[in-house]
Design a protein around this motif. Structure first.
Motif, mmCIF file in Angstrom:
data_model
loop_
_atom_site.group_PDB
_atom_site.id
_atom_site.type_symbol
_atom_site.label_atom_id
_atom_site.label_comp_id
_atom_site.label_asym_id
_atom_site.label_seq_id
_atom_site.Cartn_x
_atom_site.Cartn_y
_atom_site.Cartn_z
ATOM 1 N N GLU A 135 0.832 -1.200 0.000
ATOM 2 C CA GLU A 135 0.000 0.000 0.000
ATOM 3 C C GLU A 135 0.872 1.258 0.000
ATOM 4 O O GLU A 135 0.541 2.254 -0.659
ATOM 5 C CB GLU A 135 -0.920 -0.015 1.221
ATOM 6 C CG GLU A 135 -2.007 1.039 1.174
ATOM 7 C CD GLU A 135 -3.019 0.858 2.295
ATOM 8 O OE1 GLU A 135 -3.537 1.881 2.793
ATOM 9 O OE2 GLU A 135 -3.277 -0.300 2.666
ATOM 10 N N ALA A 136 1.981 1.220 0.730
ATOM 11 C CA ALA A 136 2.909 2.349 0.719
ATOM 12 C C ALA A 136 3.520 2.540 -0.665
ATOM 13 O O ALA A 136 3.698 3.675 -1.133
ATOM 14 C CB ALA A 136 4.007 2.143 1.759
ATOM 15 N N ALA A 137 3.843 1.426 -1.338
ATOM 16 C CA ALA A 137 4.363 1.522 -2.698
ATOM 17 C C ALA A 137 3.324 2.122 -3.643
ATOM 18 O O ALA A 137 3.665 2.878 -4.561
ATOM 19 C CB ALA A 137 4.787 0.142 -3.197
ATOM 20 N N THR A 138 2.070 1.796 -3.408
ATOM 21 C CA THR A 138 0.995 2.365 -4.221
ATOM 22 C C THR A 138 0.935 3.877 -4.069
ATOM 23 O O THR A 138 0.808 4.617 -5.052
ATOM 24 C CB THR A 138 -0.349 1.740 -3.827
ATOM 25 O OG1 THR A 138 -0.279 0.320 -3.974
ATOM 26 C CG2 THR A 138 -1.470 2.296 -4.682
ATOM 27 N N ILE A 139 1.021 4.354 -2.829
ATOM 28 C CA ILE A 139 1.023 5.806 -2.596
ATOM 29 C C ILE A 139 2.237 6.444 -3.256
ATOM 30 O O ILE A 139 2.147 7.540 -3.829
ATOM 31 C CB ILE A 139 1.005 6.102 -1.088
ATOM 32 C CG1 ILE A 139 -0.222 5.469 -0.436
ATOM 33 C CG2 ILE A 139 1.001 7.606 -0.834
ATOM 34 C CD1 ILE A 139 -0.242 5.590 1.080
ATOM 35 N N SER A 140 3.379 5.754 -3.213
ATOM 36 C CA SER A 140 4.589 6.271 -3.843
ATOM 37 C C SER A 140 4.406 6.403 -5.353
ATOM 38 O O SER A 140 4.818 7.404 -5.952
ATOM 39 C CB SER A 140 5.778 5.359 -3.539
ATOM 40 O OG SER A 140 6.013 5.267 -2.156
ATOM 41 N N VAL A 141 3.798 5.405 -5.964
ATOM 42 C CA VAL A 141 3.574 5.456 -7.410
ATOM 43 C C VAL A 141 2.638 6.606 -7.767
ATOM 44 O O VAL A 141 2.873 7.358 -8.724
ATOM 45 C CB VAL A 141 3.012 4.116 -7.910
ATOM 46 C CG1 VAL A 141 2.593 4.215 -9.371
ATOM 47 C CG2 VAL A 141 4.051 3.013 -7.743
ATOM 48 N N LEU A 142 1.569 6.768 -6.999
ATOM 49 C CA LEU A 142 0.630 7.861 -7.268
ATOM 50 C C LEU A 142 1.307 9.224 -7.082
ATOM 51 O O LEU A 142 1.091 10.145 -7.881
ATOM 52 C CB LEU A 142 -0.576 7.742 -6.333
ATOM 53 C CG LEU A 142 -1.493 6.538 -6.577
ATOM 54 C CD1 LEU A 142 -2.564 6.460 -5.496
ATOM 55 C CD2 LEU A 142 -2.137 6.611 -7.961
ATOM 56 N N ALA A 143 2.130 9.349 -6.042
ATOM 57 C CA ALA A 143 2.853 10.604 -5.832
ATOM 58 C C ALA A 143 3.830 10.864 -6.976
ATOM 59 O O ALA A 143 3.981 12.018 -7.427
ATOM 60 C CB ALA A 143 3.597 10.559 -4.496
ATOM 61 N N THR A 144 4.485 9.813 -7.464
ATOM 62 C CA THR A 144 5.405 9.968 -8.585
ATOM 63 C C THR A 144 4.679 10.421 -9.841
ATOM 64 O O THR A 144 5.169 11.283 -10.586
ATOM 65 C CB THR A 144 6.132 8.638 -8.855
ATOM 66 O OG1 THR A 144 6.839 8.237 -7.686
ATOM 67 C CG2 THR A 144 7.102 8.780 -10.011
ATOM 68 N N LEU A 145 3.501 9.875 -10.077
ATOM 69 C CA LEU A 145 2.711 10.293 -11.240
ATOM 70 C C LEU A 145 2.303 11.755 -11.131
ATOM 71 O O LEU A 145 2.315 12.495 -12.128
ATOM 72 C CB LEU A 145 1.475 9.405 -11.371
ATOM 73 C CG LEU A 145 1.734 7.939 -11.731
ATOM 74 C CD1 LEU A 145 0.429 7.147 -11.728
ATOM 75 C CD2 LEU A 145 2.416 7.838 -13.090
ATOM 76 N N MET A 146 1.950 12.202 -9.906
ATOM 77 C CA MET A 146 1.619 13.614 -9.699
ATOM 78 C C MET A 146 2.804 14.511 -10.041
ATOM 79 O O MET A 146 2.667 15.522 -10.742
ATOM 80 C CB MET A 146 1.192 13.845 -8.247
ATOM 81 C CG MET A 146 -0.089 13.177 -7.841
ATOM 82 S SD MET A 146 -0.441 13.487 -6.082
ATOM 83 C CE MET A 146 -1.839 12.399 -5.830
ATOM 84 N N LEU A 147 3.984 14.146 -9.536
ATOM 85 C CA LEU A 147 5.178 14.950 -9.779
ATOM 86 C C LEU A 147 5.570 14.925 -11.256
ATOM 87 O O LEU A 147 5.999 15.951 -11.802
ATOM 88 C CB LEU A 147 6.330 14.444 -8.917
ATOM 89 C CG LEU A 147 6.168 14.642 -7.410
ATOM 90 C CD1 LEU A 147 7.358 14.052 -6.669
ATOM 91 C CD2 LEU A 147 6.012 16.113 -7.071
ATOM 92 N N MET A 148 5.429 13.782 -11.901
ATOM 93 C CA MET A 148 5.751 13.711 -13.328
ATOM 94 C C MET A 148 4.804 14.582 -14.141
ATOM 95 O O MET A 148 5.241 15.276 -15.073
ATOM 96 C CB MET A 148 5.683 12.260 -13.799
ATOM 97 C CG MET A 148 6.793 11.368 -13.274
ATOM 98 S SD MET A 148 6.627 9.636 -13.802
ATOM 99 C CE MET A 148 6.726 9.823 -15.587
ATOM 100 N N ALA A 149 3.526 14.563 -13.801
ATOM 101 C CA ALA A 149 2.565 15.398 -14.516
ATOM 102 C C ALA A 149 2.897 16.873 -14.328
ATOM 103 O O ALA A 149 2.869 17.662 -15.287
ATOM 104 C CB ALA A 149 1.147 15.099 -14.020
ATOM 105 N N PHE A 150 3.226 17.255 -13.089
ATOM 106 C CA PHE A 150 3.601 18.650 -12.836
ATOM 107 C C PHE A 150 4.855 19.027 -13.614
ATOM 108 O O PHE A 150 4.927 20.105 -14.217
ATOM 109 C CB PHE A 150 3.836 18.862 -11.344
ATOM 110 C CG PHE A 150 4.520 20.167 -11.024
ATOM 111 C CD1 PHE A 150 3.810 21.348 -11.018
ATOM 112 C CD2 PHE A 150 5.887 20.197 -10.742
ATOM 113 C CE1 PHE A 150 4.438 22.557 -10.751
ATOM 114 C CE2 PHE A 150 6.525 21.381 -10.458
ATOM 115 C CZ PHE A 150 5.792 22.575 -10.460
#
Length: 290
Positions: A261-276
């Protein structure tokens, strides 16, 4: 492919392969882990597909941490930029000791984080700290303020400490941009009778804008991932008032024993930063083409 381009590609290929190995492989591993049900490091896991993503996106704690991360990033960007720009403008002037000042301003950035935390925890302490007596003597407050006692005061205090920690680095980057502005432009503006504000608005700000844009992107990415100062000072508290996404990831993995679940949050956060980063980079490219 022309010979010159082939040679250029061959020269940068080792660096690209190194980046792919050091950055791409951990990201692939995080995505793979997010699709399993691993709870602790080293334990086997079964494939669960997108169940972790559904669970995380339905968790109010994730959206609360995302909102706090947004507030954290914006507040740090505003305060750091204001402090760094003021310091850079001062250090760009010619006065006795300017070289020494340019060297000493970086000290707050090179001080270890643990030392920064110990110093500011003592300064903001309600018993023995120096900040509260100064505020009381100045008549700003009547009694000691618990800077880490409420969610919003804790977050505001953390923003101040983190900005104090990082603004010297940004100030030096801005100073490098200011030194590239020709002095002849300022001299011509003075001859024409332009005021300091007019010189800043017509010369300094437009020519410094590209540097500010790059620093905004880098500063946002760095601020978003700050964990050490928040964890050492408040551990995400009080009442989750400073639980940003990096803190939530740590708590989920190492306190809640839900590694996937922590890895899932990390992936979602990475996608946010990549989009930005993609949007910001394209915006900078369009501004450079004008």
């Amino acid at each position: 492919m022309p010979q010159s381009k082939a040679l250029a590609f061959a020269l940068v290929a080792p660096a690209l392969l190194f980046l792919a190995a050091t950055l791409g492989w951990p990201l692939v591993q995080a995505v793979q882990l997010s699709l399993q049900d691993v709870r602790v490091i080293g334990a086997p896991g079964n494939f669960v597909g997108l169940d972790n993503y559904e669970r995380v996106l339905a968790n109010p704690a994730f959206w609360s941490a995302a909102r706090l991360s947004l507030v954290w990033v914006v507040a740090n960007a505003v305060l750091q930029t204001a402090l760094a720009l003021a310091v850079a403008l001062v250090l760009n002037e010619k006065f006795p000791g300017v070289r020494i000042a340019r060297t000493w301003v970086i000290l707050t950035w090179i001080v270890p984080t643990v030392v920064v935390v110990v110093i500011w925890r003592w300064l903001f302490s309600t018993s023995g700290g120096m900040i509260n007596p100064l505020l009381i003597q100045a008549g700003i407050v009547e009694r000691p303020v618990g800077f880490f006692a409420t969610p919003w005061t804790a977050l505001a205090t953390l923003v101040f400490i983190n900005s104090w920690r990082w603004f010297p680095f940004i100030a030096l980057m801005m100073l490098a941009g200011l030194t590239r502005i020709p002095d002849e432009l300022y001299e011509a503006a003075r001859i024409d009778g332009a005021s300091p504000w007019q010189r800043f608005r017509r010369i300094t700000w437009p020519l410094l804008a590209p540097t500010l844009g790059v620093l905004a992107v880098i500063g946002t990415l760095l601020s978003f991932n700050v964990f050490d100062i928040i964890w050492l000072l408040t551990s995400g508290g009080p009442a989750g008032g400073s639980r940003t996404l990096p803190v939530l990831i740590y708590e989920t993995a190492f306190k809640g024993y839900r590694l996937s679940e922590a890895a899932t949050i990390s992936v979602l956060a990475t996608l946010m930063l990549m989009a930005f980063a993609i949007v910001a980079t394209r915006a900078l490219d369009r501004s450079d083409d004008r």
